[in-house]
Design a protein around this motif. Structure first.
Motif, mmCIF file in Angstrom:
data_model
loop_
_atom_site.group_PDB
_atom_site.id
_atom_site.type_symbol
_atom_site.label_atom_id
_atom_site.label_comp_id
_atom_site.label_asym_id
_atom_site.label_seq_id
_atom_site.Cartn_x
_atom_site.Cartn_y
_atom_site.Cartn_z
ATOM 1 N N SER A 245 -32.031 -65.082 40.601
ATOM 2 C CA SER A 245 -32.123 -66.475 40.165
ATOM 3 C C SER A 245 -33.046 -67.309 41.040
ATOM 4 C CB SER A 245 -30.733 -67.124 40.151
ATOM 5 O OG SER A 245 -30.291 -67.373 41.468
ATOM 6 N N SER B 92 -30.415 -77.413 31.737
ATOM 7 C CA SER B 92 -29.259 -76.538 31.891
ATOM 8 C C SER B 92 -28.148 -77.265 32.650
ATOM 9 C CB SER B 92 -29.653 -75.281 32.657
ATOM 10 O OG SER B 92 -28.515 -74.490 32.917
ATOM 11 N N GLY C 160 -26.842 -69.753 35.490
ATOM 12 C CA GLY C 160 -26.418 -68.564 34.761
ATOM 13 C C GLY C 160 -27.602 -67.857 34.138
ATOM 14 N N THR C 161 -27.328 -67.045 33.122
ATOM 15 C CA THR C 161 -28.373 -66.321 32.402
ATOM 16 C C THR C 161 -28.506 -66.930 31.016
ATOM 17 O OG1 THR C 161 -27.825 -64.313 33.620
ATOM 18 C CG2 THR C 161 -29.162 -64.054 31.643
ATOM 19 N N PHE C 162 -29.727 -67.301 30.652
ATOM 20 C CA PHE C 162 -30.058 -67.985 29.403
ATOM 21 C C PHE C 162 -30.254 -66.957 28.288
ATOM 22 C CE2 PHE C 162 -33.512 -69.341 26.563
ATOM 23 C CZ PHE C 162 -33.113 -70.593 26.177
ATOM 24 N N TYR C 163 -29.580 -67.175 27.156
ATOM 25 C CA TYR C 163 -29.761 -66.320 25.981
ATOM 26 C C TYR C 163 -30.050 -67.192 24.762
ATOM 27 C CZ TYR C 163 -27.785 -62.553 28.759
ATOM 28 O OH TYR C 163 -27.551 -61.621 29.743
ATOM 29 N N CYS D 111 -28.415 -72.616 22.621
ATOM 30 C CA CYS D 111 -28.464 -71.362 23.360
ATOM 31 C C CYS D 111 -27.094 -71.118 23.969
ATOM 32 C CB CYS D 111 -29.528 -71.429 24.468
ATOM 33 S SG CYS D 111 -29.181 -72.671 25.736
ATOM 34 N N ILE E 140 -25.421 -69.807 27.842
ATOM 35 C CA ILE E 140 -25.688 -69.468 29.237
ATOM 36 C C ILE E 140 -24.473 -68.723 29.754
ATOM 37 C CG2 ILE E 140 -26.115 -70.341 31.564
ATOM 38 C CD1 ILE E 140 -27.679 -72.620 30.330
ATOM 39 N N GLU E 141 -24.728 -67.493 30.223
ATOM 40 C CA GLU E 141 -23.655 -66.666 30.756
ATOM 41 C C GLU E 141 -23.499 -66.964 32.235
ATOM 42 O OE1 GLU E 141 -22.487 -62.010 31.568
ATOM 43 O OE2 GLU E 141 -24.506 -62.500 30.901
ATOM 44 N N VAL F 33 -31.277 -69.011 34.955
ATOM 45 C CA VAL F 33 -31.594 -70.439 35.022
ATOM 46 C C VAL F 33 -30.735 -71.092 36.082
ATOM 47 C CG1 VAL F 33 -32.383 -70.667 32.639
ATOM 48 C CG2 VAL F 33 -29.989 -71.010 33.137
ATOM 49 N N LEU G 118 -34.831 -76.624 29.767
ATOM 50 C CA LEU G 118 -34.728 -75.510 28.825
ATOM 51 C C LEU G 118 -35.569 -75.738 27.564
ATOM 52 C CD1 LEU G 118 -30.855 -74.950 28.972
ATOM 53 C CD2 LEU G 118 -32.618 -73.764 30.281
#
Length: 164
Positions: A16, A91, A95-98, A122, A124-125, A152, A158
């Motif tokens: 990150s 954001s 986390g991780t953006f999907y 989206c 975000i995990e 992110v 975003l």
């Protein structure tokens, strides 16, 4: 929290680009610091039952963030007057953006698509939880600023939305 989860957290933080992450749970406290100039990662693991630690100020990390921010802003200076009329959706978490709810599902939004308040843009995990990010504005998606499956940070732009 087991060793595998801690290792995954370290890998995630390293990818990150964050300088420091602190995590406090019921029974553990974890601080992960990455040294950009040394390419090293330092992890402190302390059970909560240990002696209390004095809170450390976040000011050093905040002081480093503006140093990194002007670098990408310089090439964007030409487009600044174009982008000033757009609303930036940022954001709310790290986390991780999907862009899709699942690999076999369609994208939430695409460039040129009109969105309304409350539309899911989206997910975000973060910590194995998938958080749906909803639009707070209505308008047309002008640009998607993050690649799918990218890490992110908090408050990272975003989407650009044209509210007109």
């Amino acid at each position: 929290m087991d060793l595998k989860e801690i290792q995954n957290l370290i890998k995630f933080v390293a990818k990150s680009g964050a300088n420091e992450v602190k995590l406090e749970m019921d029974d553990v406290k974890i601080t992960i610091r990455t040294g950009l100039e040394q390419n090293t990662t330092t992890v402190q693991y302390a059970p909560v039952a240990a002696a209390p630690q004095a809170p450390q100020p976040i000011a050093p990390a905040a002081a480093e963030a503006p140093v990194a921010a002007p670098t990408p802003a310089q090439p964007a200076a030409k487009d600044e007057d174009d982008t000033s009329k757009y609303i930036t959706i940022k954001s709310p978490i790290i986390g991780t953006f999907y862009r899709k709810p699942a690999p076999d599902k369609p994208l939430f939004v695409e460039v040129g698509q009109t969105i309304a308040e409350g539309d899911v843009l989206c997910v975000i995990e973060a910590m194995k939880l998938f958080n749906e990010i909803e639009s707070e504005v209505s308008g047309k998606v002008v640009k998607i600023l993050v690649d799918d499956a990218s890490p992110v940070e908090f408050d990272q732009p975003l989407f650009l939305v044209d509210p007109s």
